[in-house]
Design a protein around this motif. Structure first.
Motif, PDB file in Angstrom:
ATOM      1  N   GLN A  74      -0.807 -39.759  -2.495  1.00  0.00           N
ATOM      2  CA  GLN A  74      -2.327 -40.318  -1.928  1.00  0.00           C
ATOM      3  C   GLN A  74      -3.261 -38.934  -1.302  1.00  0.00           C
ATOM      4  OE1 GLN A  74      -2.253 -42.815  -4.071  1.00  0.00           O
ATOM      5  NE2 GLN A  74      -3.285 -43.629  -2.317  1.00  0.00           N
ATOM      6  N   SER A  75      -2.825 -37.880  -1.463  1.00  0.00           N
ATOM      7  CA  SER A  75      -3.580 -36.800  -0.807  1.00  0.00           C
ATOM      8  C   SER A  75      -3.981 -35.542  -1.585  1.00  0.00           C
ATOM      9  CB  SER A  75      -2.761 -36.052   0.365  1.00  0.00           C
ATOM     10  OG  SER A  75      -1.573 -35.632   0.262  1.00  0.00           O
ATOM     11  N   ILE A  76      -4.996 -34.996  -1.558  1.00  0.00           N
ATOM     12  CA  ILE A  76      -5.411 -33.922  -2.388  1.00  0.00           C
ATOM     13  C   ILE A  76      -6.043 -32.608  -1.511  1.00  0.00           C
ATOM     14  CG2 ILE A  76      -5.722 -35.189  -4.391  1.00  0.00           C
ATOM     15  CD1 ILE A  76      -8.804 -35.008  -3.546  1.00  0.00           C
ATOM     16  N   ILE A  77      -6.086 -31.483  -2.041  1.00  0.00           N
ATOM     17  CA  ILE A  77      -6.653 -30.353  -1.333  1.00  0.00           C
ATOM     18  C   ILE A  77      -7.619 -29.999  -2.097  1.00  0.00           C
ATOM     19  CG2 ILE A  77      -6.213 -27.876  -0.863  1.00  0.00           C
ATOM     20  CD1 ILE A  77      -3.346 -28.483  -0.626  1.00  0.00           C
ATOM     21  N   VAL A  78      -9.035 -29.959  -1.650  1.00  0.00           N
ATOM     22  CA  VAL A  78     -10.153 -29.446  -2.015  1.00  0.00           C
ATOM     23  C   VAL A  78     -10.465 -28.047  -1.646  1.00  0.00           C
ATOM     24  CG1 VAL A  78     -12.493 -29.599  -2.349  1.00  0.00           C
ATOM     25  CG2 VAL A  78     -11.047 -31.734  -2.334  1.00  0.00           C
ATOM     26  N   GLN A  79     -10.207 -27.173  -2.893  1.00  0.00           N
ATOM     27  CA  GLN A  79     -10.923 -25.556  -2.422  1.00  0.00           C
ATOM     28  C   GLN A  79     -12.523 -25.619  -2.695  1.00  0.00           C
ATOM     29  OE1 GLN A  79      -9.411 -23.154  -1.545  1.00  0.00           O
ATOM     30  NE2 GLN A  79      -7.062 -23.736  -1.637  1.00  0.00           N
ATOM     31  N   SER A  80     -12.947 -25.563  -1.288  1.00  0.00           N
ATOM     32  CA  SER A  80     -14.506 -25.618  -1.213  1.00  0.00           C
ATOM     33  C   SER A  80     -15.160 -24.430  -0.667  1.00  0.00           C
ATOM     34  CB  SER A  80     -14.729 -26.752  -0.318  1.00  0.00           C
ATOM     35  OG  SER A  80     -16.061 -26.997  -0.031  1.00  0.00           O
ATOM     36  N   THR A  81     -16.516 -24.282  -0.973  1.00  0.00           N
ATOM     37  CA  THR A  81     -17.326 -23.339  -0.415  1.00  0.00           C
ATOM     38  C   THR A  81     -17.673 -23.952   1.100  1.00  0.00           C
ATOM     39  OG1 THR A  81     -19.733 -22.618  -0.356  1.00  0.00           O
ATOM     40  CG2 THR A  81     -19.070 -24.817  -1.338  1.00  0.00           C
ATOM     41  N   THR A  82     -17.863 -22.903   1.934  1.00  0.00           N
ATOM     42  CA  THR A  82     -18.028 -23.334   3.238  1.00  0.00           C
ATOM     43  C   THR A  82     -19.116 -24.105   3.613  1.00  0.00           C
ATOM     44  OG1 THR A  82     -19.299 -21.126   3.643  1.00  0.00           O
ATOM     45  CG2 THR A  82     -16.855 -21.115   4.029  1.00  0.00           C
ATOM     46  N   SER A  83     -20.109 -24.081   2.666  1.00  0.00           N
ATOM     47  CA  SER A  83     -21.573 -24.840   3.317  1.00  0.00           C
ATOM     48  C   SER A  83     -21.643 -26.063   3.280  1.00  0.00           C
ATOM     49  CB  SER A  83     -22.668 -24.374   2.289  1.00  0.00           C
ATOM     50  OG  SER A  83     -22.364 -24.559   1.055  1.00  0.00           O
ATOM     51  N   THR A  84     -20.566 -26.761   2.337  1.00  0.00           N
ATOM     52  CA  THR A  84     -20.410 -28.198   2.397  1.00  0.00           C
ATOM     53  C   THR A  84     -19.618 -28.520   3.707  1.00  0.00           C
ATOM     54  OG1 THR A  84     -18.897 -28.061   0.845  1.00  0.00           O
ATOM     55  CG2 THR A  84     -20.599 -28.731  -0.245  1.00  0.00           C
ATOM     56  N   ALA A  85     -18.682 -27.592   4.238  1.00  0.00           N
ATOM     57  CA  ALA A  85     -17.953 -28.051   5.179  1.00  0.00           C
ATOM     58  C   ALA A  85     -18.619 -27.795   6.593  1.00  0.00           C
ATOM     59  CB  ALA A  85     -16.740 -27.336   5.358  1.00  0.00           C
ATOM     60  N   ASN A  86     -19.439 -26.738   6.719  1.00  0.00           N
ATOM     61  CA  ASN A  86     -20.155 -26.323   7.783  1.00  0.00           C
ATOM     62  C   ASN A  86     -21.307 -27.185   7.962  1.00  0.00           C
ATOM     63  OD1 ASN A  86     -18.345 -24.211   8.164  1.00  0.00           O
ATOM     64  ND2 ASN A  86     -19.813 -22.486   7.606  1.00  0.00           N
ATOM     65  N   SER A  87     -21.803 -27.907   6.903  1.00  0.00           N
ATOM     66  CA  SER A  87     -23.005 -28.715   7.076  1.00  0.00           C
ATOM     67  C   SER A  87     -22.541 -30.091   7.726  1.00  0.00           C
ATOM     68  CB  SER A  87     -23.495 -28.812   5.879  1.00  0.00           C
ATOM     69  OG  SER A  87     -22.733 -29.451   4.871  1.00  0.00           O
ATOM     70  N   GLY A  88     -21.355 -30.216   7.583  1.00  0.00           N
ATOM     71  CA  GLY A  88     -21.069 -31.741   7.915  1.00  0.00           C
ATOM     72  C   GLY A  88     -20.951 -32.543   6.920  1.00  0.00           C
ATOM     73  N   LEU A  89     -21.103 -32.149   5.854  1.00  0.00           N
ATOM     74  CA  LEU A  89     -21.068 -33.210   4.584  1.00  0.00           C
ATOM     75  C   LEU A  89     -19.549 -33.899   4.555  1.00  0.00           C
ATOM     76  CD1 LEU A  89     -22.706 -34.442   2.027  1.00  0.00           C
ATOM     77  CD2 LEU A  89     -21.840 -32.506   0.572  1.00  0.00           C
ATOM     78  N   TYR A  90     -18.846 -33.282   4.583  1.00  0.00           N
ATOM     79  CA  TYR A  90     -17.411 -33.821   4.178  1.00  0.00           C
ATOM     80  C   TYR A  90     -17.128 -34.813   5.374  1.00  0.00           C
ATOM     81  CZ  TYR A  90     -16.105 -30.227   0.698  1.00  0.00           C
ATOM     82  OH  TYR A  90     -16.424 -29.747  -0.461  1.00  0.00           O
ATOM     83  N   ASP A  91     -17.505 -34.488   6.530  1.00  0.00           N
ATOM     84  CA  ASP A  91     -17.170 -35.469   7.795  1.00  0.00           C
ATOM     85  C   ASP A  91     -18.047 -36.730   7.358  1.00  0.00           C
ATOM     86  OD1 ASP A  91     -15.830 -33.519   9.151  1.00  0.00           O
ATOM     87  OD2 ASP A  91     -17.695 -32.847  10.213  1.00  0.00           O
ATOM     88  N   HIS A  92     -19.341 -36.486   6.535  1.00  0.00           N
ATOM     89  CA  HIS A  92     -19.895 -37.785   6.169  1.00  0.00           C
ATOM     90  C   HIS A  92     -19.439 -38.742   4.973  1.00  0.00           C
ATOM     91  CE1 HIS A  92     -23.159 -40.434   5.014  1.00  0.00           C
ATOM     92  NE2 HIS A  92     -23.415 -39.937   3.904  1.00  0.00           N
ATOM     93  N   LEU A  93     -18.948 -37.920   4.202  1.00  0.00           N
ATOM     94  CA  LEU A  93     -18.513 -38.369   2.904  1.00  0.00           C
ATOM     95  C   LEU A  93     -16.882 -38.991   2.757  1.00  0.00           C
ATOM     96  CD1 LEU A  93     -19.812 -35.926   0.024  1.00  0.00           C
ATOM     97  CD2 LEU A  93     -20.720 -37.937   0.572  1.00  0.00           C
ATOM     98  N   LEU A  94     -16.077 -38.053   3.204  1.00  0.00           N
ATOM     99  CA  LEU A  94     -14.443 -38.216   3.099  1.00  0.00           C
ATOM    100  C   LEU A  94     -14.067 -39.595   3.849  1.00  0.00           C
ATOM    101  CD1 LEU A  94     -12.991 -34.712   3.623  1.00  0.00           C
ATOM    102  CD2 LEU A  94     -14.108 -36.066   1.275  1.00  0.00           C
ATOM    103  N   PRO A  95     -14.533 -40.154   4.957  1.00  0.00           N
ATOM    104  CA  PRO A  95     -14.435 -41.288   5.523  1.00  0.00           C
ATOM    105  C   PRO A  95     -14.632 -42.448   4.498  1.00  0.00           C
ATOM    106  CG  PRO A  95     -15.165 -40.039   7.222  1.00  0.00           C
ATOM    107  CD  PRO A  95     -15.490 -39.428   5.895  1.00  0.00           C
ATOM    108  N   ILE A  96     -15.799 -42.300   3.838  1.00  0.00           N
ATOM    109  CA  ILE A  96     -16.047 -43.559   2.871  1.00  0.00           C
ATOM    110  C   ILE A  96     -15.075 -43.349   1.742  1.00  0.00           C
ATOM    111  CG2 ILE A  96     -17.771 -44.200   1.392  1.00  0.00           C
ATOM    112  CD1 ILE A  96     -20.120 -42.565   3.056  1.00  0.00           C
ATOM    113  N   PHE A  97     -14.942 -42.347   1.270  1.00  0.00           N
ATOM    114  CA  PHE A  97     -13.876 -42.118   0.087  1.00  0.00           C
ATOM    115  C   PHE A  97     -12.510 -42.907   0.528  1.00  0.00           C
ATOM    116  CE2 PHE A  97     -10.730 -39.619  -2.197  1.00  0.00           C
ATOM    117  CZ  PHE A  97     -11.086 -40.108  -3.525  1.00  0.00           C
TER     118      PHE A  97
END
Length: 272
Positions: free
Chosen positions: A24-47
């Motif tokens: 039930q877990s995955i690793i996403v290799q990501s560019t920094t901008s999506t993390a630094n902008s706070g986008l994941y903090d917004h998206l991941l709890p919903i998902f």
């Protein structure tokens, strides 16, 4: 015997639970901008609330993220260098690349504007003026998606900035936030994605100097890692995440993320 049986059962349940949790877990290799902008903090709890899948993000430059994924250190790749992404799939490391969202790049600079480029929407012309005047320019120099785009724009402007490395052209070898801090500290122009700039707290007297050129378009893509190359990939969970991002719900969640009342990313997945 009863205690031994109970102990063995407890161990079996623990192992089974650990395997379930891992599934039930995955690793996403990501560019920094999506993390630094706070986008994941917004998206991941919903998902995660919908699926129970824990998403662990490794935020590095796009070049490093691709290398990590090629080394099977991830289940999903989310970056912004389309040619490199397409090569990743063509080489068999990814199953399918899908457009996810976009924004744009901007060049920021000090209010004094030593190169006289403020207000320009011709990025190649602006870079040529910066080079001609020897105005300081801070580059990530790290093979990130932003750095790849910057180098392509320099090439289009007819300038080889590496010839001035250590002079007016300063390569930080760092992420976007660190490069912005370094650039502002030395009074240098910096190219950044708009989302990171909007989210960046240490702007001081810096402003967007160059924007609006169609060549500064910044497309992001999502790619599940190919289990044929990387048998350790959590295939079902990775595909579930990729599918959710490009679904109507995922795209609406991306569009709904704002900082200072400004939308940072614009969804453009096919048929979304």
């Amino acid at each position: 015997m009863l205690n031994q049986h109970l102990t063995a059962t407890a161990i079996a349940l623990f192992i089974g639970g650990a395997v379930w949790a891992q599934d039930q877990s995955i690793i996403v290799q990501s560019t920094t901008s999506t993390a630094n902008s706070g986008l994941y903090d917004h998206l991941l709890p919903i998902f995660q609330a919908e699926t129970g899948i824990q998403v662990n993000v490794v935020a590095v430059g796009t070049g490093q993220a691709i290398k990590n994924a090629e080394n099977c250190d991830g289940d999903v790749l989310l970056v912004h260098a389309k040619a490199s992404e397409e090569k990743f799939v063509a080489d068999g490391f990814g199953t399918k690349r899908t457009d996810l969202m976009y924004n744009d790049f901007v060049v920021v600079g000090p209010a004094a504007d030593p190169a006289g480029v403020a207000g320009m929407n011709d990025v190649q012309g602006a870079l040529a003026k910066i080079a001609e005047g020897g105005a300081l320019f801070a580059s990530r120099g790290d093979d990130s998606g932003t750095h790849k785009k910057e180098m392509a724009l320099w090439a289009d402007s007819g300038v080889d900035p590496s010839a001035a490395s250590g002079g007016w052209y300063r390569e930080t070898g760092s992420g976007m936030g660190a490069t912005l801090n370094a650039g502002i500290g030395m009074g240098a122009y910096v190219m950044t994605d708009r989302a990171t700039w909007i989210s960046f707290a240490n702007k001081q007297d810096y402003q967007i100097a160059v924007q609006g050129d169609e060549d500064m378009f910044n497309q992001y893509g999502v790619i599940p890692v190919n289990p044929a190359r990387c048998p350790s990939v959590n295939v079902d969970a990775a595909q579930t995440f990729a599918d959710w991002l490009v679904s109507d719900e995922g795209q609406e969640a991306i569009a709904g993320y704002k900082v200072a009342d400004q939308q940072l990313f614009f969804p453009n997945a096919p048929d979304s």
